[in-house]
Design an enzyme around this catalytic site. Sequence first.
Site, mmCIF file in Angstrom:
data_model
loop_
_atom_site.group_PDB
_atom_site.id
_atom_site.type_symbol
_atom_site.label_atom_id
_atom_site.label_comp_id
_atom_site.label_asym_id
_atom_site.label_seq_id
_atom_site.Cartn_x
_atom_site.Cartn_y
_atom_site.Cartn_z
ATOM 1 N N CYS A 39 0.388 0.965 7.403
ATOM 2 C CA CYS A 39 1.207 2.149 7.177
ATOM 3 C C CYS A 39 2.279 1.910 6.121
ATOM 4 O O CYS A 39 2.519 0.793 5.675
ATOM 5 C CB CYS A 39 1.858 2.613 8.475
ATOM 6 S SG CYS A 39 2.493 1.298 9.508
ATOM 7 N N GLY A 65 -1.856 3.946 3.855
ATOM 8 C CA GLY A 65 -2.319 4.623 5.049
ATOM 9 C C GLY A 65 -2.867 5.988 4.700
ATOM 10 O O GLY A 65 -2.138 6.828 4.184
ATOM 11 N N ASN A 139 6.433 0.254 9.948
ATOM 12 C CA ASN A 139 5.319 -0.460 9.343
ATOM 13 C C ASN A 139 5.339 -1.858 9.934
ATOM 14 O O ASN A 139 6.363 -2.538 9.859
ATOM 15 C CB ASN A 139 5.484 -0.525 7.820
ATOM 16 C CG ASN A 139 4.483 -1.470 7.170
ATOM 17 O OD1 ASN A 139 3.385 -1.648 7.672
ATOM 18 N ND2 ASN A 139 4.870 -2.082 6.071
ATOM 19 N N GLY A 140 4.231 -2.265 10.538
ATOM 20 C CA GLY A 140 4.180 -3.622 11.062
ATOM 21 C C GLY A 140 3.559 -3.700 12.432
ATOM 22 O O GLY A 140 2.785 -2.830 12.841
ATOM 23 N N TYR A 278 -2.965 -8.178 -2.557
ATOM 24 C CA TYR A 278 -3.879 -7.052 -2.388
ATOM 25 C C TYR A 278 -3.203 -5.721 -2.100
ATOM 26 O O TYR A 278 -3.525 -4.706 -2.722
ATOM 27 C CB TYR A 278 -4.854 -7.393 -1.250
ATOM 28 C CG TYR A 278 -5.765 -6.268 -0.832
ATOM 29 C CD1 TYR A 278 -6.740 -5.782 -1.706
ATOM 30 C CD2 TYR A 278 -5.668 -5.698 0.431
ATOM 31 C CE1 TYR A 278 -7.594 -4.741 -1.325
ATOM 32 C CE2 TYR A 278 -6.521 -4.661 0.815
ATOM 33 C CZ TYR A 278 -7.472 -4.197 -0.059
ATOM 34 O OH TYR A 278 -8.304 -3.176 0.304
#
Length: 498
Positions: A39, A65, A139-140, A278
């Site tokens: 996300c 996301g 996020n995480g 990436y």
Amino acid sequence: MSYEIKTGKEQADPILWTGDFYNEGTGSGDIFDTLKEECGVFGVYGHPEAASMSYYGLHALQHRGEESAGICVADGRDFNYHRGMGLVKEVFDKDKIASLVGDMSIGHVRYSTSGDSRLTNAQPLVFKYRDGDLAIATNGNIVNEPLIRKELERSGSIFQTTSDTEVLAHLIARSQKDFVEATKDALSQLVGGFAFLLMTNDKLLVASDAHGLRPLVMGRLGDAYVFASESCALEVIGAKLVRDIEPGEVLVLDKDGLREDRFTEPKRKALCAMEYIYFARPDSDLNGSNLHSARKRMGSRMALEAFVDADIVTGVPDSSISAAIGYAEQTGIPYELGLIKNKYTGRTFIQPSQELREQGVKMKLSAVRRVVEGQRVVMIDDSIVRGTTSRRIVNLLREAGAAEVHVRITSPPFKNPCFYGIDTPDRRELIASRQSIEEMCQEINADSLAFLSPEGLITSIGGYNSGDYKGGLCLSCFDNDYPTQVDFGGEEKDGCSC
């Protein structure tokens, strides 16, 4: 609904069409076994068009996301929010944005894992509690979430979602302290990698885990403050990057301005290396390092560590293009667009024919025959997960007439699962955890295979100049050295916190 084909006794890979909306249930079912970042978050404080700013910011973070999106806005008294399944442009239109009135907002884009693809898990999550409204976007991943959830349920908490993020809301609500102190206490109980945006009717809180595992930056747009998972989201609205949010830091924004605080002392700095390799967009900056430049240096270092005589260099689009350019510049071998990505294969609900299902990889990626035919090709990619994607792409190049295909991976071998917010397979499914490089080379049908060394990766990113342990990076997916506790007696979680 989902569709699959079977060949003989073996089940073939799922096709790209998996549900009623784009990317429903995506993850390990994607025909390409690439890793998924779960996300992205975006927040605004003090701007009259906060919702519009969040809309454009989330567009810039769409790569983090693609399954659901949401924005929650506060006007000093009330919340107004909208969430939906699909891409940002599908979830929001002009009228919906116009209805989100306020000068403070938080937004979210999400991937899901393990089938938890439903609107109730779309963020920001919004709650009612004793002091008013509360919205949270993250996020995480909270590694010890199952343990905390079980303890909360034993004491009477009733959870409405399967999202890890809800745990934080329950911990805050149970505290007798004021909101800021309650949030700090709650964050200190969490183990994992996370970047949180929390909003009440009159406050915005921004927090990063003690190791800074997940990226989070602050910018300014006039008198307004802006926060995002990546700096590229600041650029799109004209905001200026100020700095990264520090590990263990909590920022409090309210009518009194910005206050810098922390919920814990910073620990070993360990920003996820896969952000550089990436995930993050090449026009983003992390810890003062531009992603495109860092990836070019990875390609250049790869050429120094594992040169091979060839006719052309090509990168697997999109994340490996920068590294391929770096490899080509270092070696003098021409860079060519030997592979082309079709970015629109997932934008249809039409069921493909059986023949097209079986050729699904060619629908998403094509080799340029006139470029690779008869050529010795160096194929640059960022990682190998299960090995199936690499094999498909190597075979695409061979079918297009490539004389040789030499694969160069601009990261070390990916051997271990991530516990901090990346959707990774079980360790047993990671090809590098069970095969040697020589065996992997044979498995993917390449003429040669080489990986970037950990030292080469750290040097390329510029981490050795910082003096931090391992250049301030988390390399656990490569070396099994996790910066936090990850074993909680079976009461732990990997994957996504969303």
